[in-house]
Design an enzyme around this catalytic site. Structure first.
Site: not given
Ligand SMILES: CC(=O)N[C@@H](C)C(=O)N[C@@H](C)C(=O)N[C@@H](C)C(=O)O
Length: 645
Positions: A501, A615
């Site tokens: 990320s 994610h």
């Protein structure tokens, strides 16, 4: 003894969310294990008896049972379970017996609370009346969320549910989401969090109260930033909640607040701590199911909460006159969830040597009450991290850890992996990290740090990365690598880097600005901060906040100047790109841009695409995918591990 490997993941057990019974004699908690054959997680509710020390499974846990809560008279236990396919509310007698399903919402239940008279209030999304076509018509800005998917047209409302299975009776209505219900001690009011702005660009949740007799809804506290986890005090005079006054900005400390139910006066009780409430320490060896709300003591004078401090998470207490006390002694601990009853604290605690186990603390006496990982860890070579500190170029102190291979010898030289956490406003800390243990057991020294932007070191430190992604945060990291690479036992010709990320952003930025790394693995990453504003589920506010207000129209040049994609033509380091197909936070388009650019430029690169993952692949993805992801990381580094010095 045998090494910790990628396959060790299947054997880890994760305990959390302890809840005292009203008489304080029992503690229920959630234990999550991995069913390797079925490639899924199973969470069961267990019950610990303080008198006998017996710890018994209370539900079968063939699916995921979580959020256990005793009724106020102790006769019932409610919990949320996915056993019927979606997360629904169940109830059972605390003496045992078959659980009864109380709700049947198409999209499941979000949260719930008991009411005094053995009723329950549930926050759940109304069933879509016209869900006939599979075609989605989108007309709101916040139409999807990573890990959840597409929200649909119906909002989340509050419903009254009876333990006999009758209901649910709708309590609130309108085109607004409502969540986090808490019930007044007299059972006449329910306070909840809701977003009631028509526009969706900048929303700030507020605290509302519905009167169950009249149905009238009052504004209790006008939010100016985050507001969550409200809890009435036992005397009904206060509502405690977590929040701050900085709009939608994750770069500030979330604090513990109270609001008077009489005057409406609201104030933060934890500001002097200058630390974020809750657990900001990340790990891949956790299966978090708890809500972790503030907990009042019985005389409504003191509130218990957790907060993050320099890589640790402790239980604190605070009085209404803002006297703060650290309740859990020592350090090197990450408390993930806790419960409180008459001076006794039950908490789930992670350490660098173990995923969370449960502990009981009374008068500073601490008793470990679960040992679910002990048999496994007795046979594993677990590396214990060493704390280290660095001086940044501007004098800022940067904390970090070194995890060395088991059997380490200072006479040898070892390859080193730099791990970069995401957020950027999260942190690494004194917890067990499976990925890092795998790398250490594979012969790598692992360096992990908390550069500016990380939580746990004061708000000024967190704000240090705002408007400067790829600036001083990059310098903090590269200076830490430089300092460690000078150590006699580090092979500076075999340095590697990875992160996810924001940590993937920084990995991309690093390989575009230095050639010191032999190989890199970038995960769920960001390469283009400009396109992300339109494609991420949070980009339209998160990116703007993180770039100090820069937006795609007026500030395109600045935004692209901080985007790794602009410097792809400088990359020489082989880069493996790992990304999930259903990542709504940092969408696959980020990985595709980066892969295409590097491939066009002749850089050694691979794009590894995980189907049916989002994610959070590294934290709660399908177990087999998580092991495969780890094999890709270790395999890529081993492939480029050159002749060791
Ligand atoms: C709500 C919010 O601010 N979320 C951010 C923390 C966020 O999701 N940031 C991503 C870019 C990120 O870096 N996420 C971290 C937590 C990760 O490791 O996935």
């Amino acid at each position: 003894m045998r090494p910790i490997t990628t396959q060790t993941l299947f054997s880890l057990q994760f305990s959390g969310d302890p809840q005292f019974s009203p008489d304080g004699q029992s503690i229920v908690y959630v234990k999550t294990t991995i069913n390797q054959e079925e490639n899924k997680y199973q969470s069961q509710i267990c019950k610990y008896d303080r008198k006998t020390g017996r710890d018994i499974p209370f539900t079968q846990g063939l699916a995921q049972d979580k959020l256990p809560k005793f009724s106020q008279d102790g006769s019932y236990l409610a919990f949320v379970s996915t056993r019927s396919g979606t997360p629904q509310l169940f109830v059972m007698l605390t003496d045992g017996g078959e659980p009864k399903q109380l709700t049947f919402f198409k999209k499941g239940v979000k949260s719930y609370s008991w009411m005094p008279n053995n009723q329950l209030v549930v926050a759940a999304r109304k069933d879509d009346a016209n869900e006939k076509s599979d075609v989605r018509v989108v007309n709101t800005l916040r139409y999807r969320g990573n890990g959840y998917g597409f929200y649909g047209d119906e909002p989340i409302h509050l419903w009254l549910v009876q333990v006999d299975g009758s209901g649910p009776q709708q309590i609130t209505d309108g085109n607004f989401d409502e969540t986090d219900p808490t019930v007044s001690p007299d059972g006449k009011k329910i306070a909840f969090v809701s977003w009631r702005e028509e526009n969706q660009v900048e929303v700030t949740p507020s605290l509302y109260t519905v009167d169950l007799d009249t149905g009238l809804i009052d504004l209790t506290y006008q939010g100016k930033g985050s507001v969550s986890h409200p809890v009435y005090s036992p005397n009904g005079k206060w509502i405690a909640f977590f929040g701050h006054e900085h709009g939608e900005d994750s770069g500030y400390n979330t604090e513990l607040w109270v609001v008077s139910t009489g005057s409406g006066e609201a104030r933060s009780l934890s500001r002097s701590l200058d630390r974020p409430v809750g657990n900001q320490v990340g790990t891949d060896a956790r299966y978090e199911t708890a809500e972790v709300s503030p907990i009042w003591d019985m005389d409504s004078q003191k509130i218990y909460f957790t907060a993050t401090h320099e890589g640790d998470v402790y239980v604190y207490s605070v009085t209404l006159d803002e006297k703060i006390q650290k309740e859990t002694p020592g350090d090197t601990q990450v408390v993930t969830s806790f419960s409180y009853h008459s001076g006794v604290i039950a908490y789930a605690k992670e350490t660098p040597a173990s995923p969370a186990e449960l502990y009981l603390q009374q008068n500073k006496e601490i008793q470990q009450i679960t040992y679910h990982n002990t048999p496994l860890f007795k046979s594993l070579t677990v590396s214990v991290p060493e704390r280290t500190k660095f001086q940044a170029r501007d004098g800022l102190e940067i904390n970090g850890w070194l995890l060395k291979p088991p059997g380490f010898s200072s006479d040898q030289r070892y390859p080193l992996v730099l791990e970069i956490h995401g957020g950027p406003h999260s942190s690494y800390g004194n917890t067990f990290l499976h990925e890092f243990q795998v790398l250490a057991n594979s012969g790598y020294i692992v360096l992990y740090t908390n550069p500016r932007g990380s939580h746990g070191y004061g708000e000024a430190f967190v704000r240090g990365s705002i408007g400067d992604w790829g600036g001083k945060d990059y310098e903090d990291l590269i200076d830490a690598v430089d300092a460690v690479a000078r150590l006699p036992y580090v092979d500076r010709n075999n340095l590697f880097v990875t992160g996810g990320s924001y940590g993937g952003y920084m990995t991309n930025w690093m390989v575009a600005h230095t050639h010191i790394f032999k190989a890199a693995v970038t995960q769920r990453s960001i390469c283009n901060l400009h396109s992300m504003i339109g494609t991420s589920d949070i980009g339209f506010w998160f990116n703007v906040k993180e770039l100090d207000g820069a937006d795609i129209w007026e500030d395109e040049e600045f935004i692209l100047s901080r985007s790794p994609i602009r410097y792809a033509n400088r990359v020489q380091t082989p880069v493996k790109i790992i990304h999930s197909e259903e990542d709504f936070r940092c969408p696959m388009e980020q990985a595709e841009q980066w892969f295409t650019a590097l491939k066009r430029l002749g850089v050694e690169t691979e794009l590894v695409r995980f189907p049916n993952e989002n994610h959070d692949l590294s934290r709660n993805g399908q177990p087999e995918h998580r092991v495969e992801r780890l094999d890709h990381i270790v395999g890529w580094f081993n492939q480029y591990l050159g002749n060791k010095e």
